[in-house]
Design a protein around this motif. Structure first.
Motif, short mmCIF file in Angstrom:
data_model
loop_
_atom_site.label_atom_id
_atom_site.label_comp_id
_atom_site.label_asym_id
_atom_site.label_seq_id
_atom_site.Cartn_x
_atom_site.Cartn_y
_atom_site.Cartn_z
N CYS A 270 16.52 27.78 -3.80
CA CYS A 270 16.61 27.53 -2.36
C CYS A 270 17.27 26.19 -2.07
CB CYS A 270 15.21 27.56 -1.74
SG CYS A 270 14.51 29.22 -1.66
N CYS A 289 16.14 32.01 -4.84
CA CYS A 289 16.23 32.07 -3.38
C CYS A 289 16.45 33.53 -2.97
CB CYS A 289 17.41 31.22 -2.90
SG CYS A 289 17.65 31.32 -1.12
N ALA A 290 15.59 33.98 -2.04
CA ALA A 290 15.69 35.38 -1.60
C ALA A 290 16.69 35.54 -0.46
CB ALA A 290 14.32 35.88 -1.17
N GLY A 291 17.17 34.39 0.07
CA GLY A 291 18.09 34.47 1.20
C GLY A 291 19.54 34.44 0.76
N TRP A 327 10.47 29.17 -0.16
CA TRP A 327 10.94 30.18 0.79
C TRP A 327 10.55 29.79 2.22
CZ3 TRP A 327 9.74 35.69 -1.70
CH2 TRP A 327 10.54 35.83 -2.84
N CYS A 330 13.07 27.25 3.40
CA CYS A 330 14.49 27.50 3.15
C CYS A 330 15.13 28.25 4.33
CB CYS A 330 14.63 28.34 1.88
SG CYS A 330 16.30 28.92 1.59
N CYS A 333 16.27 31.79 3.36
CA CYS A 333 15.17 32.75 3.21
C CYS A 333 14.61 33.13 4.59
CB CYS A 333 14.07 32.17 2.33
SG CYS A 333 14.51 32.15 0.58
ZN ZN Z 1 15.78 30.41 -0.19
#
Ligand code: ZN
Ligand code: ACM
Length: 746
Positions: A270, A289-291, A327, A330, A333
């Motif tokens: 992130c 990072c999930a974004g 997260w 971020c 995210c």
């Molecule tokens: Zn992230």
């Protein structure tokens, strides 16, 4: 009546005296017969099948016979019509009832006949036959195999072991050795934990830094530690396992436990900030990072290479212990959550796993994840591996998903033998009682987990054995009635076999079992010591000195009336091996009373139960010693009702801090008294003064001293939990623990 009695005698006699098939795991049906098959000098191993490659499979039998019988000349033939003096391995397409792994083994004085529906069945029959021969200890010129009819079909299809090569790298030969050991005990899954915060262990051609950077860490002393498997190494190991009917299931951890990957490619996190491959053990806040779309490009590229190397239908993607701290902070995210309409970071984790699940499905594979993947809702195709108890398996099975069980209570073989001993593993039931018959079909089986923080390669044997024998018995045979005494007898027979294989097995249970029994009326603590292993003696001292063979030899229980410091040694006969313990006992005004807790103590760290804080036994520097009671996320608020007025001038409680393990001293501890159990008044408070950034394990007693006598019918200790790991902590946002021991009133 007489006839009945005679029958019982015959049955008992035949069980105890004539039981000659002592292999582990025990076959599901054994009918012992009279007589033996004598392996003559010209015995033929006859493979009857449509696949000549199967001839190779029986080589270990050829080798074993030649080792045992130097004057023999043994041969393998393919589809021979020879009728006598044969050891036949026959594939039979009619024997569908035996399933993929079952077999029949029939020994008569004339022949040994093995049949199976599938090759794996023949392989397991071979393991049984090998073990029968290896267990044969009588010295005789001939190899004699007792006549028997065995039908053997495993209960569970998933019989696994997790090997964590992330925390500690284990060499290729060692991994193959474990595949051999697993196969010998009819285990069929090697769950290979290949990526961790402390090391990335699998070569990925498209991302070379994963092994140039991620496979190496710089330890506190400046030394470099690491290693990885090349793709050729992996192909070699997978092929080796395949020949032994072991499926290697790779685990590529996400979104957590990914520090080594992020250290290699910081854009995956992130913050994008550079970080180092971890050297501490724990749970860390930097996760994928999930974004960031590039995270998924990376993971799909990695998984594509992984699927190219591992034919396993199942790919394990971890999913455990992913702090949501980054997260939450971020922007990418948070944008992802807004765009995808995800309420909360757990939903974001579910969304993350769903992307990977869909990708694996597209490639004809199936996803397994640790039970945390249930938290924001379970992805469509996921199989759950339940580790935080059995609840994850129950929830998965009830919602129609498959599950694998490896709860910390029975299956964590990295834990000390004092936490999970052989008997406990033997009594493990992989099928939760809560499930209906229909639901329980979703339990594929179980695994024993060897996490390697405290088990580098040279320690793995002593953690795995003999406990692996119990897991193998449970997963293969699933004994309906557990007879530990009988099982343990068979375990004893395995030690010479394990010795010959060079397995440096550990103990069956704690070398010392200490029971402290409090008698409130007599005001004593009775101390009973019991040795956990034969061939040892217990010695102790009462003056703080290190015990040796000249110290007091323990022969019978003794009593503590006031206070006592006990140093104990369990010394093995004829060896320098010793196990040393120190325990402090103190009779005081709380001893024997049961506190009532506002928030319950954790089932994972119950100490010795309700009276753990009042049994007169102090906790040691090992927080799993059974004396520390843990409270996760909540305050520790313990109230004791004395039911009479107690007079005292001093009250104290012990706490332990080990912040890398998320255990913090309470920020504040209030000592309160009451006459009626309703209205409490404080008699003093103590605060934490030690730095939380000190990573050492510390013990401190919070204490109130009064110049005048205090009188109270009730006492309450109210210790405030930090709550969550602070922002600077690697586990930022995770629930913190309070660990407490004796409440002393004097
Ligand atoms: Zn992230
Ligand atoms: C685990 O032990 N974190 C799966």
């Amino acid at each position: 009546m007489k006839k009945f009695f005679l029958l019982i005698v015959i049955v008992l006699f035949s069980i105890n005296v004539f039981s000659q098939i002592n292999i582990i795991p025990k076959p599901t049906s054994i009918i012992e017969k009279e007589g033996v098959f004598i392996v003559g000098n010209n015995v033929i191993i006859n493979v009857i099948a449509d696949d000549p490659a199967l001839v190779e499979m029986v080589n270990p039998l050829l080798l074993t016979l030649s080792e045992k019988k130097a004057d023999g000349v043994f041969k393998t033939k393919f589809n021979s019509t020879s009728k006598l003096n044969n050891i036949v391995f026959q594939l039979d397409k009619k024997l569908t009832d035996l399933g993929d792994e079952g077999y029949q083994l029939s020994v008569t004085p004339k022949n040994i006949h093995i049949s199976a529906y599938k090759k794996a069945g023949l392989f397991y029959a071979l393991q049984s036959l090998l073990q029968i021969i290896h267990l044969e200890t009588k010295t005789s010129k001939d190899i004699k195999i007792p006549c028997v009819e065995i039908t053997d079909i495993p209960k569970f299809q998933w019989r696994g072991m997790l090997l964590d090569c992330g925390r500690h790298f284990m060499d290729k030969a060692f991994v193959k050795r474990y595949i051999d050991l697993l196969a010998y005990y009819k285990m069929n899954r090697l769950h290979w934990h290949l990526t961790e915060d402390q090391g990335w262990r699998i070569e990925i051609k498209k991302y070379p830094k994963l092994t140039e950077v991620g496979a190496w860490r710089t330890e506190a002393d400046g030394s470099r530690y690491g290693g990885f498997y090349t793709q050729d190494d992996i192909r070699e190991i997978v092929a080796y396992a395949n020949e032994r009917f072991v499926t290697v299931v790779p685990e590529i951890e996400m979104p957590g436990h990914s520090v080594a990957a992020i250290a290699s490619y910081p854009y995956l996190s992130c913050t994008g900030n550079p970080i180092n491959v971890e050297t501490q053990w724990g749970v860390f806040k930097d996760i994928y990072c999930a974004g960031n779309d590039s995270t998924f490009t990376f993971l799909k590229d990695v998984l594509t290479e992984v699927m190219g190397l591992f034919p396993s239908k199942y790919i394990h993607i971890g999913g455990d212990e992913a702090p949501k701290f980054r997260w939450e902070q971020c922007p990418k995210c948070q944008t992802r959550m807004r765009v995808q309409n995800l309420k909360g970071e757990h939903k974001l984790q579910t969304w993350f796993i769903e992307q990977i699940d869909a990708f694996l499905e597209l490639n004809g594979r199936k996803l397994i994840g640790w039970d945390e993947i249930l938290e924001g809702g379970l992805s469509k195709g996921a199989t759950v591996q339940s580790w935080r108890g059995m609840e994850g398996a129950i929830e998965a099975a009830r919602s129609g998903h498959d599950a694998i069980v490896s709860p910390t209570s029975h299956a964590y073989f990295d834990y000390e033998i004092s936490n999970i001993n052989l008997e406990k593993v033997y009594h493990f039931d992989p099928v939760p009682k809560e499930l209906t018959k229909e639901e329980s079909t979703h339990i594929l089986g179980g695994e024993c987990n060897l996490w390697s923080e405290r088990a580098p390669q040279e320690k793995v044997d002593e953690r795995m054995f003999p406990r692996l024998l119990a897991m193998s018995e449970v997963l293969w045979n699933y004994p309906e009635k557990r007879d530990y005494v009988a099982f343990r007898k068979r375990v004893q027979l395995q030690y010479p076999v394990l010795n010959r294989r060079g397995v440096t097995y550990g103990f069956e249970r704690d070398p010392l079992i200490l029971n402290a029994i409090t008698d409130i009326k007599k005001r004593t603590i009775s101390i009973q010591l019991e040795k956990g292993q034969e061939g040892t003696n217990i010695y102790y001292t009462l003056n703080g000195s290190k015990p040796d063979r000249k110290s007091i030899l323990y022969t019978q229980p003794f009593e503590v009336r006031d206070s006592l410091k006990l140093n104990i040694a369990v010394l093995a006969d004829g060896s320098e091996n010793g196990f040393y313990y120190e325990r402090v006992f103190k009779m005081n005004k709380t001893t024997g009373y049961s506190p009532v807790f506002m928030f319950p103590y954790s089932n994972n760290y119950p100490g010795s139960g309700n009276t753990s804080l009042t049994n007169g036994v102090f906790g040691t520097y090992n927080f799993r010693d059974g004396n520390w009671q843990g409270f996760e996320g909540n305050d520790m608020i313990a109230t004791i009702n004395f039911e009479e007025i107690k007079e005292f001038t001093k009250v104290s409680t012990g706490f332990l801090q080990s912040t890398p393990s998320w255990i913090f001293f309470p920020t504040e501890c209030d000592f309160l008294i009451s006459e009626d159990g309703l209205n409490f008044v404080s008699i003093g408070k103590r605060n934490a003064t030690e730095s939380q950034k000190n990573t050492e394990l510390q013990i401190r007693r919070y204490e109130i001293n009064s110049t005048s006598t205090i009188k109270a019918k009730y006492i309450r200790i109210a210790a405030k939990n930090v709550g969550v790991c602070p922002d600077w902590h690697p586990g930022a946002g995770g629930k913190t623990w309070i660990f407490a021991d004796e409440i002393i009133l004097e």
